[in-house]
Write an enzyme that holds these catalytic residues in place. Structure first.
Site, short mmCIF file in Angstrom:
data_model
loop_
_atom_site.label_atom_id
_atom_site.label_comp_id
_atom_site.label_asym_id
_atom_site.label_seq_id
_atom_site.Cartn_x
_atom_site.Cartn_y
_atom_site.Cartn_z
N VAL A 183 0.85 -1.20 0.00
CA VAL A 183 0.00 0.00 0.00
C VAL A 183 0.89 1.25 0.00
O VAL A 183 0.65 2.21 -0.74
CB VAL A 183 -0.94 0.02 1.24
CG1 VAL A 183 -1.58 1.39 1.40
CG2 VAL A 183 -2.01 -1.05 1.12
N TRP A 197 2.52 1.67 -3.34
CA TRP A 197 1.53 2.11 -4.34
C TRP A 197 1.47 3.64 -4.36
O TRP A 197 1.29 4.25 -5.43
CB TRP A 197 0.15 1.54 -3.99
CG TRP A 197 -0.94 1.99 -4.92
CD1 TRP A 197 -1.29 1.41 -6.10
CD2 TRP A 197 -1.81 3.11 -4.75
NE1 TRP A 197 -2.32 2.10 -6.69
CE2 TRP A 197 -2.66 3.15 -5.88
CE3 TRP A 197 -1.96 4.10 -3.78
CZ2 TRP A 197 -3.64 4.12 -6.05
CZ3 TRP A 197 -2.93 5.06 -3.94
CH2 TRP A 197 -3.76 5.07 -5.06
N HIS A 198 1.64 4.25 -3.21
CA HIS A 198 1.53 5.70 -3.15
C HIS A 198 2.71 6.41 -3.80
O HIS A 198 2.58 7.57 -4.20
CB HIS A 198 1.39 6.18 -1.70
CG HIS A 198 0.01 6.04 -1.17
ND1 HIS A 198 -0.45 4.87 -0.62
CD2 HIS A 198 -1.04 6.90 -1.13
CE1 HIS A 198 -1.71 5.03 -0.25
NE2 HIS A 198 -2.10 6.25 -0.56
N GLY A 199 3.84 5.77 -3.88
CA GLY A 199 4.96 6.44 -4.53
C GLY A 199 6.25 5.68 -4.35
O GLY A 199 6.39 4.87 -3.43
N PHE A 216 -0.28 10.35 -7.60
CA PHE A 216 -0.06 8.94 -7.28
C PHE A 216 -0.55 8.05 -8.42
O PHE A 216 -0.48 6.88 -8.36
CB PHE A 216 -0.78 8.57 -5.98
CG PHE A 216 -0.26 9.37 -4.80
CD1 PHE A 216 1.10 9.52 -4.61
CD2 PHE A 216 -1.13 9.98 -3.93
CE1 PHE A 216 1.58 10.26 -3.54
CE2 PHE A 216 -0.66 10.72 -2.86
CZ PHE A 216 0.70 10.86 -2.66
#
Lengths: 488, 478
Positions: free
Chosen positions: A338, A341-343, A488
């Site tokens: 997770v 996934w954001h960066g 994102f």
């Protein structure tokens, strides 16, 4: 050295051009509403045009993702029907490789090569790692996850593939949710394309109210706090070092509210825009700061993403079944992903692991309690809410800090109570006050306002809409601040 | 009820509220009546076309034409202009063909607020007065050519912007004369255009009373001042270094490389071993501190060459410092590079102008300081020498009409020679005191001494007409 350039900003939901665009699409869509192929073709063209406003060169990726998963869905189903699970798996693998490959290349390739290069250098080697500066295609994290969920659902037998490439392409690229979600599941959206849309005045009014609500969150709360408080406080280690504990506390509360206002505002406008066109998108936020526990928070914040990871990663790995160690491992892996996934940055990975670690701790503590749960009494609920909020708010410091240096400086500020509270303009206090009071208001304040708005005569609705837009325009900071989550 | 009908009611109501609010602010609150500018990627900024409003501070009616310049539409727009300007071309009856007609004398003027005519009516601007005076005088002399003076001045422009205006806007008009008024202020480097300033639909939004109200009454007063722009992060500076390096001339690259290598302590011979193509690889990683050191190290012409290589944050700091030094000591030898830089630029304009039979005219724009203090040096000190040329061939007509203005307000000019007699406001602005001798004869606004009043424009136009006729620049046989 930056390896991923921020994507070019798309047409912002809080811009006048988007207002004109939505109005034009609305009028033409309902004019064409009786002819299915024309209606869907028009929406697809409008969505591609919307996406091209950010960077037309990435339209190809959108099309590839659509075609690959459309074909993969059909391939998986055909092989399943023919009793060939290996063939179905191959199609699934194609979808995974294509989507995760695109995501990996554009979002993570530079990050990992640079990190490997740094590691080898620290070990005394002199590697020649490629240094790429790749522009991140806007919305790629969202639409690749949407298409993946489609193929995975078909593979798991949860839905049947769709026969129309046009409809599937529209599902992938539908403009209200294309850039920053919500991450819509195919099984929720595709059935809405089957029957002709039925116009309902209440639905339109509700959509317009959602848009107004989103604009208020974005312009009056998020942008004010971002420009006048958060951007200054979190700019770098130097600015962070001047805050002290009290300043950090206010900046953190401000950032939590800014992030919520920005992203929930975006989601509200997305949901409202879709609703004006007769489509329902899933709720993405549900008063998250009212959460009484960390699990409760993640069922209220960015719901479409957290439920995606829950369904397609955590549960697929075994979820909470098995030993405590195995369940904890699953939690940490899912939350690490997770974060990633954001960066492509270690701060995001740490942020994810931090949440995973807290979820494990809270579960472990709960197991020790009699009855396996905290008593359901007001003091416990309040304490749980405050604890959860501060755990989350602290994690947002990690999320917001531009680098680890700034984050470590923030950690040092936690114990520095010697500095007085920095002088802040009253507008910041007003934004924080109004933001938290309306958020924590007992019951659903927005829902009751929405009911009243929908009950008004259309002329009154139009007048309120215009007056709201004027007031927001007047009170918002000058300029159009981009939404945070589109990067994102 | 059909969908469009339902939505139609809401749309009608919303539009009525928006229009009603806007018109209310316009008529009751005097908002949205001002002439406004828009950013331009090459010129920095320009006026929005076809405006009719008040100047911001002096309640004087101003108009812009369909090219966004002061006054009414121009009567001639050759094909070349329309081709060059595309959709911005004047929509008025054009003169067919690219060449000038024999019966026309076309004079283009560049400049800033003094020439734009800040605070005076359209018809009082010196360019309009000059057109009338020249037309009259030429007719009196039997020369029946139609005189067109086209005013391309924009408030706040420096010389670089005027030069770009010539290249982009004026050149297609094939003017007979290009008038370039000059002051020391014009020598300052041009501010870089900010691409983020404009957003879609801004040309419409910015004209509304609501927008004006938001800017002046709400954002300007009620909301806190936005923080200063943040410093450019190093990685952006590095990326920009490469782009800027590729945009400048080889000469500028050589200078930058020499200074860069010296900054790194590399002996010149060793630095020169690195091939020109590979230098960008080193230079691209120069951070802002390094570039600031290079700027400090650079001297004279080197600074002129280095200017375009500076990243935005550093450039703006340098520009402001240069502007400050320029206003204090414009004629010091350390400022010479700015003069030479403008001269080099002007040489390019002159060649282009003369290729089509045009001629360059320079004149020193009279300021109150120079009108009241004859001992002060004039820009003519530099430009007259440049205009005379060094090969026996005159480059341009050059003159200084300041004395003509002084003779119109002799007593007041003498009185104002003492800087202590001015009235100073709380905001530090200087004003001509009402008790000054011959107060009524002033050619400058008493409360805005940086600009000529209507009478000042008239006197300047008369002086310019006389000098132009005298110089022979208007001769039909030229």
């Amino acid at each position: 050295m930056g390896w991923v350039r921020a994507p070019a900003p798309p047409m912002a939901f809080n811009s006048f051009e988007y207002g004109l665009f939505l109005w034009s699409v609305y009028v033409l869509f309902w004019t064409l509403s009786r002819q299915r192929s024309l209606r869907h073709s028009f929406l697809l063209v409008a969505s591609y045009w919307f996406y091209a406003q950010a960077d037309w060169r990435f339209l190809g990726l959108l099309a590839i993702s659509s075609v690959v998963d459309y074909a993969a869905g059909l391939g998986v189903e055909r092989n399943r029907e023919n009793g060939d699970p290996r063939g179905a798996k191959r199609w699934l693998a194609l979808s995974l490789v294509a989507n995760l490959g695109m995501l990996g290349w554009f979002k993570y390739f530079g990050f990992f090569t640079a990190e490997i290069g740094a590691l080898l250098t620290s070990l005394g080697f002199a590697p020649s790692t490629p240094v790429l500066e790749i522009a991140l295609p806007v919305g790629i994290s969202f639409y690749t996850f949407q298409t993946l969920s489609y193929t995975l659902d078909i593979y798991a037998g949860r839905m049947k593939p769709i026969r129309s490439l046009l409809d599937f392409s529209l599902y992938v690229s539908f403009f209200p949710q294309l850039v920053a979600g919500p991450i819509v599941r195919a099984r929720d959206f595709l059935p809405q394309l089957e029957s002709p849309p039925a116009f309902r005045s209440e639905q339109l009014a509700s959509g317009l109210f959602q848009i107004l609500r989103g604009l208020a969150k974005k312009l009056l709360i998020a942008d004010v706090l971002g420009l006048y408080l958060v951007d200054r406080a979190f700019e770098n280690a130097d600015s962070m070092g001047e805050l002290g504990a009290l300043g950090l506390l206010v900046a953190t509360y401000g950032y939590a509210l800014q992030l919520y206002g920005d992203f929930a505002g975006y989601s509200d406008i997305a949901i409202g825009s879709a609703r004006c066109l007769g489509f329902e998108l899933p709720k993405n936020f549900d008063a998250p700061f009212k959460a009484k526990s960390l699990e409760d928070f993640w069922s209220r914040w960015h719901i479409s993403m957290s439920s995606w990871f829950m369904d397609y990663v955590y549960i697929q790995m075994g979820g909470s079944r098995g030993s405590w160690w195995k369940a904890s491992r699953n939690v940490l892996v899912a939350w690490g992903l997770v974060g990633l996934w954001h960066g492509a940055a270690w701060t995001f990975v740490l942020w994810g692991l931090y949440h995973g670690a807290w979820l494990i701790i809270v579960r472990a503590v709960r197991k020790l309690l009699p009855g396996g749960a905290f008593p359901d009494r007001l003091p416990f609920r309040l304490a749980g809410g405050l604890f959860t909020f501060h755990v989350v708010a602290f994690s947002m410091v990690l999320f917001r800090c531009p680098d680890m240096d700034t984050f470590w400086t923030a950690c040092r500020q936690v114990v520095d109570w010697s500095r007085p509270l920095p002088e802040l303009p009253w507008q910041i206090w007003a934004a924080i006050g109004v933001g938290y009071v309306t958020h924590l208001w007992p019951g659903d304040l927005a829902e009751s306002l929405e009911r009243r708005y929908v009950a008004c005569h259309p002329v009154v609705q139009g007048a309120i809409l215009a007056a709201g837009i004027v007031v927001f325009f007047l009170l918002a900071p000058p300029g159009t601040a981009p939404f945070i989550y589109f990067q994102f | 009820m059909k969908p469009w009908q339902t939505f139609g009611w809401r749309t009608v109501a919303a539009v009525c509220v928006l229009v009603g609010f806007d018109r209310g602010l316009y008529y009751l609150g005097d908002h949205g009546k001002w002439i406004v500018q828009k950013r331009h990627p090459h010129l920095g900024w320009q006026m929005l076309p076809n405006q009719n409003g008040w100047s911001r501070f002096y309640e004087v009616r101003e108009t812009t034409n369909d090219l966004g310049y002061r006054g009414a539409d121009w009567p001639a727009a050759p094909k070349a202009v329309r081709r060059a300007l595309g959709k911005d071309a004047p929509a008025i009856s054009p003169v067919e063909g690219d060449a000038r007609t024999d019966g026309e004398l076309r004079i283009a003027v560049v400049g800033n607020s003094m020439t734009y005519g800040s605070s005076v009516e359209d018809g009082d601007v010196w360019t309009v007065e000059l057109q009338g005076l020249l037309t009259e005088e030429l007719r009196r002399r039997g020369d029946m050519r139609t005189v067109h003076v086209q005013n391309f001045a924009v408030q706040g422009y420096v010389f670089e912007q005027m030069a770009r205006t010539f290249e982009q806007r004026i050149a297609p008009f094939l003017p007979d004369l290009l008038l370039v008024p000059n002051t020391t202020y014009d020598l300052a480097p041009m501010p870089r255009p900010e691409p983020s300033f404009d957003y879609p639909l801004r040309p419409w939004i910015v004209r509304t009373a609501i927008s004006d109200f938001a800017v002046r009454k709400v954002h300007g007063r009620w909301m806190p001042r936005p923080p200063a722009p943040t410093e450019v992060p190093p990685e952006v500076a590095i990326e920009g270094n490469r782009e800027r390096w590729e945009a400048v001339s080889p000469r500028a690259r050589d200078v930058a490389w020499r200074l860069f290598a010296a900054d790194r302590g590399a002996p010149e011979a060793e630095a020169n071993k690195i091939p020109a193509d590979a230098r960008i690889g080193h230079f691209a990683r120069a951070d802002e501190d390094t570039l600031a050191r290079l700027w400090e190290r650079a001297k004279g012409e080197e600074r002129a060459l280095l200017l375009d290589l500076l990243p935005p944050g550093l450039f703006e700091r340098v520009r402001q410092t240069v502007q400050h030094e320029l206003s204090a000591h414009p004629y010091q030898s350390s400022m010479r590079w700015l003069w030479d830089r403008s001269a080099e630029r002007l040489e390019g304009l002159r060649e282009r102008l003369e290729a089509h039979g045009g001629q360059l005219v320079l004149f020193s724009m009279p300021t109150l300081n120079r009108v009241s203090r004859p001992d002060q040096p004039s820009t003519s000190a530099y430009w007259s020498m440049w205009a005379a040329g060094n090969d026996g061939r005159r480059r341009a007509v050059e003159f200084d009409p300041t004395a003509d203005l002084r003779s119109e307000m002799p007593e007041l000019a003498k009185f104002l020679a003492d800087p202590n007699v001015f009235h100073r406001t709380d905001r530090g602005e200087i004003q001509i005191p009402e008790g000054a001798p011959e107060f009524a004869s002033t050619l400058f606004f008493p409360k805005d001494v940086g600009h000529l009043n209507a009478r000042g424009h008239r006197v300047l136009a008369e002086a310019l007409a006389a000098r132009l006729l005298e110089s022979g620049a208007l001769d039909a046989s030229r």
